[in-house]
Design a protein around this motif. Structure first.
Motif, short mmCIF file in Angstrom:
data_model
loop_
_atom_site.label_atom_id
_atom_site.label_comp_id
_atom_site.label_asym_id
_atom_site.label_seq_id
_atom_site.Cartn_x
_atom_site.Cartn_y
_atom_site.Cartn_z
N UNK A 94 -22.29 12.90 -21.92
CA UNK A 94 -21.85 11.88 -20.97
C UNK A 94 -22.28 12.24 -19.55
N UNK A 95 -22.23 13.51 -19.21
CA UNK A 95 -22.70 13.95 -17.89
C UNK A 95 -24.20 13.68 -17.72
N UNK A 96 -24.96 13.96 -18.75
CA UNK A 96 -26.40 13.74 -18.71
C UNK A 96 -26.72 12.25 -18.54
N UNK A 97 -26.01 11.40 -19.30
CA UNK A 97 -26.22 9.96 -19.22
C UNK A 97 -25.87 9.44 -17.81
N UNK A 98 -24.76 9.88 -17.23
CA UNK A 98 -24.39 9.46 -15.89
C UNK A 98 -25.41 9.94 -14.86
N UNK A 99 -25.93 11.15 -15.04
CA UNK A 99 -26.93 11.66 -14.11
C UNK A 99 -28.21 10.84 -14.18
N UNK A 100 -28.63 10.45 -15.39
CA UNK A 100 -29.82 9.62 -15.53
C UNK A 100 -29.64 8.26 -14.86
N UNK A 101 -28.46 7.66 -15.02
CA UNK A 101 -28.18 6.38 -14.37
C UNK A 101 -28.26 6.53 -12.85
N UNK A 102 -27.66 7.60 -12.35
CA UNK A 102 -27.67 7.85 -10.91
C UNK A 102 -29.10 8.06 -10.40
N UNK A 103 -29.90 8.79 -11.14
CA UNK A 103 -31.29 9.02 -10.75
C UNK A 103 -32.08 7.70 -10.73
N UNK A 104 -31.84 6.84 -11.71
CA UNK A 104 -32.54 5.55 -11.76
C UNK A 104 -32.15 4.68 -10.56
N UNK A 105 -30.89 4.65 -10.23
CA UNK A 105 -30.45 3.86 -9.08
C UNK A 105 -31.04 4.42 -7.79
N UNK A 106 -31.09 5.73 -7.68
CA UNK A 106 -31.67 6.35 -6.48
C UNK A 106 -33.15 6.02 -6.36
N UNK A 107 -33.88 6.01 -7.48
CA UNK A 107 -35.31 5.68 -7.45
C UNK A 107 -35.51 4.23 -7.01
N UNK A 108 -34.69 3.31 -7.52
CA UNK A 108 -34.79 1.91 -7.12
C UNK A 108 -34.51 1.77 -5.62
N UNK A 109 -33.52 2.46 -5.14
CA UNK A 109 -33.17 2.39 -3.72
C UNK A 109 -34.31 2.91 -2.86
N UNK A 110 -34.93 4.02 -3.29
CA UNK A 110 -36.07 4.57 -2.53
C UNK A 110 -37.24 3.58 -2.50
#
Length: 192
Positions: A94-110
């Motif tokens: 679950x931690x890994x999945x949440x981290x991947x979601x956060x990374x994807x959102x950060x990439x979109x924002x960038x």
């Protein structure tokens, strides 16, 4: 009336000792009240202290019992290592999945930030070039605003219909006989 004295005589004619009986009174719990007041007057602070100590002792024992109950349940889970491993793996997933979601959102924002910065840079270059040519950058910005407004909104056709002539003023009173406005009288009001 005079008090009558009754003397008890036994069979031999001798007087028996007289036992004075008190008259019957209303026997309520008034004597208990007096006893309780005396007792509380002497030992009231001790009773209060004892009551507080008992309450604190009960709270302490209930917390201790609750903590011992938790230790017992944790001992049961500690004895089952497979259950612990499964829980840790699920937690890690679950931690890994949440981290991947956060990374994807950060990439979109960038990416969005890069696009916005690129657009701002292009606008600045266009403004600088128009200023080099001797044109006003405000004219460029206003023409861009007009293009944006014309593309987003439908323009209404303008009507050339004039309102009652070119010199129409509704406050002047020359528009029509029925609708003339006159200012009120100056001065203090005459109401009472």
């Amino acid at each position: 009336m005079d008090d009558v004295q009754i003397i008890d005589v036994n069979e031999d004619g001798e007087e028996m000792p007289v036992v004075h009986k008190s008259s019957l009174e209303n026997q309520d719990l008034g004597f208990m009240r007096q006893t309780a007041e005396d007792f509380l007057g002497q030992y009231g602070w001790y009773l209060l202290f004892l009551t507080v100590c008992v309450i604190l002792l009960i709270q302490y024992l209930s917390k201790k019992r609750a903590s011992q109950g938790n230790k017992g349940s944790s001992n049961e889970t500690a004895q089952d290592p497979a259950l612990i491993v499964r829980r840790q793996e699920a937690l890690e997933a679950s931690r890994r999945r949440l981290q991947e979601e956060l990374d994807a959102k950060a990439a979109e924002y960038r990416e969005k930030q890069k696009k916005l910065e690129e657009e701002k840079r292009k606008k600045k270059i266009e403004i600088w070039e128009s200023m080099q040519e001797g044109k006003s950058y405000k004219a460029k910005v206003s023409s861009q605003a007009e293009e944006a407004s014309s593309s987003s909104a439908v323009l209404k056709p303008k009507s050339d219909k004039k309102l009652r002539g070119s010199g129409y003023n509704p406050l002047a009173g020359d528009g029509g006989a029925a609708c003339s406005w006159r200012p009120g009288r100056r001065g203090p009001s005459s109401g009472g």
